[in-house]
Scaffold this motif. Structure first.
Motif, PDB file in Angstrom:
ATOM      1  N   SER A  56      -4.505  -9.357  -7.299  1.00 35.50           N
ATOM      2  CA  SER A  56      -4.062  -8.005  -7.638  1.00 35.50           C
ATOM      3  C   SER A  56      -4.217  -7.744  -9.127  1.00 35.50           C
ATOM      4  CB  SER A  56      -2.591  -7.805  -7.253  1.00 35.50           C
ATOM      5  OG  SER A  56      -2.403  -7.928  -5.861  1.00 35.50           O
ATOM      6  N   VAL A  58      -2.830  -4.437 -10.499  1.00 31.49           N
ATOM      7  CA  VAL A  58      -2.278  -3.156 -10.067  1.00 31.49           C
ATOM      8  C   VAL A  58      -2.181  -2.169 -11.228  1.00 31.49           C
ATOM      9  CG1 VAL A  58      -0.256  -2.027  -9.071  1.00 31.49           C
ATOM     10  CG2 VAL A  58      -1.009  -4.243  -8.191  1.00 31.49           C
ATOM     11  N   CYS A  59      -2.563  -0.944 -10.941  1.00 31.42           N
ATOM     12  CA  CYS A  59      -2.434   0.138 -11.908  1.00 31.42           C
ATOM     13  C   CYS A  59      -1.887   1.370 -11.202  1.00 31.42           C
ATOM     14  CB  CYS A  59      -3.779   0.437 -12.561  1.00 31.42           C
ATOM     15  SG  CYS A  59      -5.119   0.726 -11.392  1.00 31.42           S
ATOM     16  N   ASP A  60      -1.344   2.282 -11.951  1.00 33.11           N
ATOM     17  CA  ASP A  60      -0.735   3.496 -11.403  1.00 33.11           C
ATOM     18  C   ASP A  60      -1.816   4.563 -11.206  1.00 33.11           C
ATOM     19  OD1 ASP A  60       0.816   5.588 -10.627  1.00 33.11           O
ATOM     20  OD2 ASP A  60       1.930   5.764 -12.521  1.00 33.11           O
ATOM     21  N   ILE A  95      -6.879  -5.966  -5.294  1.00 32.53           N
ATOM     22  CA  ILE A  95      -5.994  -4.852  -4.978  1.00 32.53           C
ATOM     23  C   ILE A  95      -5.591  -4.188  -6.291  1.00 32.53           C
ATOM     24  CG2 ILE A  95      -3.751  -4.169  -4.059  1.00 32.53           C
ATOM     25  CD1 ILE A  95      -3.929  -6.527  -2.126  1.00 32.53           C
ATOM     26  N   VAL A  96      -5.895  -2.904  -6.420  1.00 35.49           N
ATOM     27  CA  VAL A  96      -5.518  -2.186  -7.638  1.00 35.49           C
ATOM     28  C   VAL A  96      -4.383  -1.193  -7.390  1.00 35.49           C
ATOM     29  CG1 VAL A  96      -7.775  -2.463  -8.720  1.00 35.49           C
ATOM     30  CG2 VAL A  96      -7.335  -0.455  -7.307  1.00 35.49           C
ATOM     31  N   SER A  97      -4.099  -0.912  -6.112  1.00 27.67           N
ATOM     32  CA  SER A  97      -2.979  -0.034  -5.787  1.00 27.67           C
ATOM     33  C   SER A  97      -2.570  -0.259  -4.344  1.00 27.67           C
ATOM     34  CB  SER A  97      -3.348   1.441  -6.001  1.00 27.67           C
ATOM     35  OG  SER A  97      -2.238   2.288  -5.784  1.00 27.67           O
ATOM     36  N   GLU A  98      -1.277  -0.227  -4.112  1.00 31.41           N
ATOM     37  CA  GLU A  98      -0.747  -0.450  -2.768  1.00 31.41           C
ATOM     38  C   GLU A  98       0.510   0.391  -2.619  1.00 31.41           C
ATOM     39  OE1 GLU A  98      -0.379  -4.525  -0.056  1.00 31.41           O
ATOM     40  OE2 GLU A  98      -0.155  -4.633  -2.226  1.00 31.41           O
TER      41      GLU A  98
END
Length: 399
Positions: A56, A58-60, A95-98
Motif C-alpha cells: 500500500s 495510500v493517498c487521499d 493499493i493507493v486508495s481503499e
C-alpha cells in the motif's frame, strides 16, 4: 428505511427482513449483496494457501475532480451520491486508495453480478492453453444436451463474444419477460403459487434462435455465459467453482474464499453469481493488467489477454444492443474494451459493479455498489469519468 436498519434486531422486523422477495431491491440489497450466501445456496471458490502480498501507498483521492454529464464533481461526492459500497484503487500493483461503506470490510465478499462473466471469459484462455477447450468447436461437442436449442448451431467463440443469434431480451425491468423466467430457473426469485421449480440447465435447453446468423451481431444475453460455464464443466469433468479455484483464484494468490450462487440442481450461475472481496478482485484485475502474470508466474496466457485487447468485432458491437453505453467499444471473451484508442478494459455488472483496467495510467479500479436500478447509464458514465480522472490524477501527482 435506511440501509443500516436492514436485518437489525433478533429477529428483524418484517420491514427490515431480507428475503428472496426483496433481496435485490434497495435498501435491502445493500445488505444482501454482501451477504448473498445467507439468501441463496452457494459453492466456495477456494483461496490460495499462500496469498500474494499487496503493498500500500495510500493517498487521499477524495478531492479528485472530473466532469460528468457536463458538471464538475469529485470522487467524494460521487461515492456519497451513487449507492457505492466499496472502492479499491491500485496503481502499478500498489493499493493507493481503499474505501468501504456500510457493513463492508477488506474481507467481505460482495456480489459482482456480470463482472462474473469477465472472470469466466478469462478462465477460457487457461483451458485453451491446457488443451481442454477449443473455442472454434461447436458447443454440442462439449454439451450435446444443447443440440435442439439455439446453442445447437453455435461455437464456443460465439458464447465468449456474445454473438449468439438468440431470441432473448435482457430487459431487467419487464415483469413478464425473459429475464424473469431466467431468474426463476436459477432460484433468484420466488416462484408463483402452484409453479414447479425449474433448473438452469433445463431452461437453457429451451432457448430458441432469432433467425439471424450467429457471429454477426453483439447481443447481450446472460444465458450465453451460463452455457459457457457448463461447457467448462464438461471439458474438465469438475464443478465450475472448483475449476475457477484451481486455475485462477488459487494461482493468482487470492486471500479470501469467493463463492458463487447455485440453482436447486447445483448448477453455478457463471454469468452473474460470483461474490468476492475487493482486494481479490483487485488482484484479478492486476493480473489482467500484467498480461496474466502474478509474481513471475503466467496464470493466464498473455496471448489471451492480447487477443482481448486487440480483437473483438467493432462492427458487431456497433450493431448490437449496448453500443449506447460504450459508443466506440467492442467485446471480446466477456470483456469490454471501452475505448480502443487507449485499450482500457471493463468488467461491468448491473447495480453498479465494475473492474476497470487502464494501461495508459497503470491503474486497476474495483467498485461495488447496490444501485437501486439494474442499469443506470448516467451513474455508469459518471463512474467511468471518475476512473479516468483518478488515473490522470495519479499519473500527474503521485508518480
Amino acid at each position: 428505511m435506511k440501509p443500516s436498519d436492514v436485518m437489525k434486531g433478533a429477529p428483524p422486523s418484517a420491514e427490515a427482513l431480507v428475503t428472496r422477495f426483496n433481496w435485490r431491491k434497495y435498501p435491502h440489497s445493500q445488505w444482501s449483496f454482501r451477504n448473498t450466501r445467507q439468501v441463496l445456496p452457494t459453492a466456495d471458490i477456494r483461496r490460495s494457501s499462500t496469498p500474494s502480498a499487496l503493498t500500500s501507498s495510500v493517498c487521499d483521492l477524495s478531492a479528485v475532480a472530473f466532469v460528468a454529464d457536463g458538471k464538475r464533481t469529485t470522487l467524494a461526492e460521487t461515492l456519497a451520491q451513487t449507492y457505492a459500497d466499496g472502492l479499491l484503487v491500485m496503481q502499478r500493483g500498489k493499493i493507493v486508495s481503499e474505501w468501504y461503506g456500510e457493513g463492508m470490510t477488506p474481507h467481505t465478499p460482495h456480489l459482482v453480478c456480470s463482472v462474473s462473466k469477465s472472470i469466466c471469459g478469462t478462465l477460457g484462455g487457461i483451458l485453451v492453453e491446457r488443451g481442454l477447450l477449443d473455442v472454434d468447436k461447436p458447443i454440442t461437442h462439449y454439451v450435446p444436451e444443447m443440440a435442439s436449442s439455439v446453442y445447437g448451431g453455435c461455437t464456443v467463440r460465439n458464447l465468449l463474444d456474445m454473438t449468439v443469434a438468440i431470441k432473448f431480451e435482457e430487459d431487467y425491468d419487464d415483469p413478464e419477460g425473459d429475464v424473469v423466467k431466467y431468474r426463476l430457473c436459477n432460484g433468484w426469485d420466488v416462484l408463483p403459487n402452484g409453479t414447479a421449480q425449474g433448473d438452469q440447465r433445463s431452461f437453457l435447453a429451451t432457448l430458441r434462435p432469432s433467425g439471424g446468423p450467429h457471429g454477426k451481431v453483439f447481443h447481450y444475453v446472460s444465458t450465453n455465459t451460463d452455457v459457457l460455464g457448463w461447457v467448462y464443466e464438461k471439458a474438465c469433468g469438475k464443478p465450475y467453482a472448483q475449476i475457477l479455484s484451481e486455475y485462477i483464484w488459487a494461482p493468482m494468490g487470492a486471500e479470501d474464499d469467493a463463492y458463487i450462487t447455485l440453482d436447486t440442481h447445483g448448477a453455478s450461475r457463471s454469468a452473474g453469481g460470483i461474490c468476492a472481496t475487493l482486494r481479490d478482485l483487485g488482484r484479478f484485475g492486476e493480473m489482467i493488467r500484467n498480461r496474466g502474470l502474478v509474481n513471475g508466474t503466467q496464470v493466464v496466457p498473455g496471448s489471451w489477454i492480447d487477443d482481448i485487447h486487440l480483437n473483438g468485432d467493432t462492427r458487431a458491437f456497433a450493431n448490437g444492443d449496448l453500443a449506447f453505453v460504450f459508443p466506440s467499444g467492442r467485446y471480446r471473451a466477456c470483456w469490454y474494451t471501452v475505448d480502443p484508442a487507449r485499450l482500457d478494459l471493463a468488467a461491468v455488472g448491473i447495480h453498479g459493479q465494475w473492474i476497470y483496467i487502464d494501461p495508459t495510467t497503470d491503474t486497476v479500479i474495483v467498485k461495488v455498489a447496490s444501485q437501486p436500478n439494474p442499469m443506470d447509464i448516467p451513474i455508469d458514465h459518471r463512474w467511468l469519468a471518475a476512473f479516468r480522472g483518478i488515473g490522470e490524477a495519479l499519473s500527474k501527482s503521485f508518480i
